[in-house]
Design a protein around this motif. Structure first.
Motif, PDB file in Angstrom:
ATOM      1  N   LEU A   1       1.462  57.382 -15.753  1.00  0.00           N
ATOM      2  CA  LEU A   1       0.201  57.720 -15.551  1.00  0.00           C
ATOM      3  C   LEU A   1      -0.436  57.757 -14.019  1.00  0.00           C
ATOM      4  O   LEU A   1      -1.200  58.773 -13.752  1.00  0.00           O
ATOM      5  CB  LEU A   1      -0.952  56.688 -16.363  1.00  0.00           C
ATOM      6  CG  LEU A   1      -2.392  56.968 -16.041  1.00  0.00           C
ATOM      7  CD1 LEU A   1      -2.663  58.252 -17.084  1.00  0.00           C
ATOM      8  CD2 LEU A   1      -3.065  55.863 -17.052  1.00  0.00           C
ATOM      9  N   ALA A   2       0.036  56.653 -13.353  1.00  0.00           N
ATOM     10  CA  ALA A   2      -0.385  56.955 -11.869  1.00  0.00           C
ATOM     11  C   ALA A   2       0.329  57.996 -11.059  1.00  0.00           C
ATOM     12  O   ALA A   2      -0.340  58.737 -10.358  1.00  0.00           O
ATOM     13  CB  ALA A   2       0.137  55.341 -11.221  1.00  0.00           C
ATOM     14  N   PHE A   3       1.594  58.070 -11.592  1.00  0.00           N
ATOM     15  CA  PHE A   3       2.285  59.464 -11.086  1.00  0.00           C
ATOM     16  C   PHE A   3       1.362  60.745 -11.194  1.00  0.00           C
ATOM     17  O   PHE A   3       1.280  61.780 -10.437  1.00  0.00           O
ATOM     18  CB  PHE A   3       3.737  59.664 -11.482  1.00  0.00           C
ATOM     19  CG  PHE A   3       4.200  60.978 -11.017  1.00  0.00           C
ATOM     20  CD1 PHE A   3       4.815  60.875  -9.388  1.00  0.00           C
ATOM     21  CD2 PHE A   3       4.502  62.172 -11.699  1.00  0.00           C
ATOM     22  CE1 PHE A   3       5.434  61.778  -9.029  1.00  0.00           C
ATOM     23  CE2 PHE A   3       5.216  63.001 -10.926  1.00  0.00           C
ATOM     24  CZ  PHE A   3       5.689  62.979  -9.695  1.00  0.00           C
ATOM     25  N   GLY A   4       0.959  60.892 -12.437  1.00  0.00           N
ATOM     26  CA  GLY A   4       0.160  62.206 -13.049  1.00  0.00           C
ATOM     27  C   GLY A   4      -1.047  62.281 -12.226  1.00  0.00           C
ATOM     28  O   GLY A   4      -1.546  63.107 -11.550  1.00  0.00           O
ATOM     29  N   VAL A   5      -1.916  61.131 -11.947  1.00  0.00           N
ATOM     30  CA  VAL A   5      -3.132  61.135 -11.216  1.00  0.00           C
ATOM     31  C   VAL A   5      -2.943  61.420  -9.658  1.00  0.00           C
ATOM     32  O   VAL A   5      -3.675  62.225  -9.178  1.00  0.00           O
ATOM     33  CB  VAL A   5      -3.728  59.713 -11.328  1.00  0.00           C
ATOM     34  CG1 VAL A   5      -4.887  59.652 -10.281  1.00  0.00           C
ATOM     35  CG2 VAL A   5      -4.317  59.442 -12.702  1.00  0.00           C
ATOM     36  N   ALA A   6      -1.983  61.168  -9.092  1.00  0.00           N
ATOM     37  CA  ALA A   6      -1.506  61.321  -7.904  1.00  0.00           C
ATOM     38  C   ALA A   6      -1.147  62.579  -7.838  1.00  0.00           C
ATOM     39  O   ALA A   6      -1.407  63.361  -6.687  1.00  0.00           O
ATOM     40  CB  ALA A   6      -0.211  60.242  -7.392  1.00  0.00           C
ATOM     41  N   TYR A   7      -0.497  63.254  -8.706  1.00  0.00           N
ATOM     42  CA  TYR A   7      -0.046  64.653  -8.667  1.00  0.00           C
ATOM     43  C   TYR A   7      -1.113  65.584  -8.925  1.00  0.00           C
ATOM     44  O   TYR A   7      -1.308  66.654  -8.140  1.00  0.00           O
ATOM     45  CB  TYR A   7       0.897  64.702  -9.998  1.00  0.00           C
ATOM     46  CG  TYR A   7       1.548  66.256  -9.822  1.00  0.00           C
ATOM     47  CD1 TYR A   7       2.771  66.287  -9.158  1.00  0.00           C
ATOM     48  CD2 TYR A   7       1.412  67.234 -10.654  1.00  0.00           C
ATOM     49  CE1 TYR A   7       3.539  67.598  -9.025  1.00  0.00           C
ATOM     50  CE2 TYR A   7       2.164  68.765 -10.742  1.00  0.00           C
ATOM     51  CZ  TYR A   7       3.197  68.579  -9.720  1.00  0.00           C
ATOM     52  OH  TYR A   7       3.961  69.592  -9.923  1.00  0.00           O
ATOM     53  N   VAL A   8      -2.285  65.066  -9.646  1.00  0.00           N
ATOM     54  CA  VAL A   8      -3.384  65.880  -9.604  1.00  0.00           C
ATOM     55  C   VAL A   8      -4.039  65.931  -8.305  1.00  0.00           C
ATOM     56  O   VAL A   8      -4.778  66.851  -8.037  1.00  0.00           O
ATOM     57  CB  VAL A   8      -4.264  65.695 -11.003  1.00  0.00           C
ATOM     58  CG1 VAL A   8      -5.557  66.339 -10.812  1.00  0.00           C
ATOM     59  CG2 VAL A   8      -3.332  66.013 -12.190  1.00  0.00           C
ATOM     60  N   TRP A   9      -4.267  64.828  -7.781  1.00  0.00           N
ATOM     61  CA  TRP A   9      -4.869  64.502  -6.533  1.00  0.00           C
ATOM     62  C   TRP A   9      -4.455  65.417  -5.406  1.00  0.00           C
ATOM     63  O   TRP A   9      -5.173  66.135  -4.803  1.00  0.00           O
ATOM     64  CB  TRP A   9      -4.859  62.975  -6.258  1.00  0.00           C
ATOM     65  CG  TRP A   9      -5.661  62.584  -4.768  1.00  0.00           C
ATOM     66  CD1 TRP A   9      -4.914  62.743  -3.631  1.00  0.00           C
ATOM     67  CD2 TRP A   9      -6.857  62.380  -4.699  1.00  0.00           C
ATOM     68  NE1 TRP A   9      -5.708  62.386  -2.670  1.00  0.00           N
ATOM     69  CE2 TRP A   9      -6.810  62.262  -3.331  1.00  0.00           C
ATOM     70  CE3 TRP A   9      -7.830  62.226  -5.607  1.00  0.00           C
ATOM     71  CZ2 TRP A   9      -8.301  61.641  -2.651  1.00  0.00           C
ATOM     72  CZ3 TRP A   9      -9.142  61.900  -5.014  1.00  0.00           C
ATOM     73  CH2 TRP A   9      -9.174  61.540  -3.801  1.00  0.00           C
ATOM     74  N   PHE A  10      -3.135  65.525  -5.173  1.00  0.00           N
ATOM     75  CA  PHE A  10      -2.429  66.296  -4.432  1.00  0.00           C
ATOM     76  C   PHE A  10      -2.397  67.808  -4.795  1.00  0.00           C
ATOM     77  O   PHE A  10      -2.554  68.582  -3.645  1.00  0.00           O
ATOM     78  CB  PHE A  10      -0.994  65.953  -4.018  1.00  0.00           C
ATOM     79  CG  PHE A  10      -0.911  64.416  -3.339  1.00  0.00           C
ATOM     80  CD1 PHE A  10      -1.182  64.447  -1.916  1.00  0.00           C
ATOM     81  CD2 PHE A  10      -0.393  63.446  -3.974  1.00  0.00           C
ATOM     82  CE1 PHE A  10      -1.111  63.337  -1.292  1.00  0.00           C
ATOM     83  CE2 PHE A  10       0.032  62.250  -3.306  1.00  0.00           C
ATOM     84  CZ  PHE A  10      -0.595  62.137  -2.043  1.00  0.00           C
ATOM     85  N   ALA A  11      -2.605  68.107  -5.821  1.00  0.00           N
ATOM     86  CA  ALA A  11      -2.685  69.494  -6.460  1.00  0.00           C
ATOM     87  C   ALA A  11      -3.915  70.130  -5.960  1.00  0.00           C
ATOM     88  O   ALA A  11      -4.145  71.061  -5.508  1.00  0.00           O
ATOM     89  CB  ALA A  11      -2.431  69.670  -7.871  1.00  0.00           C
ATOM     90  N   TYR A  12      -4.999  69.186  -5.968  1.00  0.00           N
ATOM     91  CA  TYR A  12      -6.364  69.587  -5.601  1.00  0.00           C
ATOM     92  C   TYR A  12      -6.415  69.726  -3.935  1.00  0.00           C
ATOM     93  O   TYR A  12      -7.304  70.562  -3.416  1.00  0.00           O
ATOM     94  CB  TYR A  12      -7.328  68.690  -6.175  1.00  0.00           C
ATOM     95  CG  TYR A  12      -8.170  69.020  -7.364  1.00  0.00           C
ATOM     96  CD1 TYR A  12      -8.770  70.280  -7.502  1.00  0.00           C
ATOM     97  CD2 TYR A  12      -7.670  68.432  -8.712  1.00  0.00           C
ATOM     98  CE1 TYR A  12      -9.247  70.269  -8.871  1.00  0.00           C
ATOM     99  CE2 TYR A  12      -8.184  68.650  -9.674  1.00  0.00           C
ATOM    100  CZ  TYR A  12      -8.973  69.604  -9.899  1.00  0.00           C
ATOM    101  OH  TYR A  12      -9.516  69.906 -11.180  1.00  0.00           O
TER     102      TYR A  12
END
Length: 135
Positions: free
Chosen positions: A2-13
């Protein structure tokens, strides 16, 4: 996860867009945001369900080795380019997973990189940096 997914979306933005692609509904942010959102959704569902994960010890060595291969892939990208690094990544992962069939061992990395090159560079006409080694 879950934390990886949140970080991934954060960097994608954080992916910068040029003015003309920022107005388009599908741009270079779309796929990473979709992948990250799916990962967040699935991770949340598993967390809510309380799923227990049991990883046997012999699989931890494989997981660590494949993780090291992925890190090596990232480090090799600027030096040898994406297609050569992809071949090395796939060969190393096939070795780690214990692939014995020679035709899979040879054809899978070659066809994956050749197919990617044909699709991206030839068919779509997108320039991909060849890497410092080839330049």
């Amino acid at each position: 996860m879950l934390a990886f997914g949140v970080a991934y979306v954060w960097f994608a933005y954080g992916i910068t867009l040029d003015p003309w692609s920022a107005a388009e509904p599908v741009n270079s942010r779309t796929l990473p945001i979709a992948y990250g959102s799916i990962l967040i959704l699935l991770s949340t569902l598993l967390l809510v369900r309380g799923m227990r994960v049991h990883v046997p010890r012999h699989n931890l060595l494989r997981l660590t080795s494949i993780s090291a291969s992925i890190i090596g892939f990232g480090l090799l990208l600027p030096r040898v380019g994406v297609w050569a690094a992809l071949i090395l990544l796939l060969v190393s992962c096939l070795i780690i997973m214990g692939e014995k069939r020679w035709y899979i061992f040879i054809l899978a990395p070659l066809l994956a990189s050749l197919g990617g090159w044909l699709l991206i560079e030839i068919l779509l006409g997108v320039y991909v940096e060849p890497g410092a080694f080839w330049s």
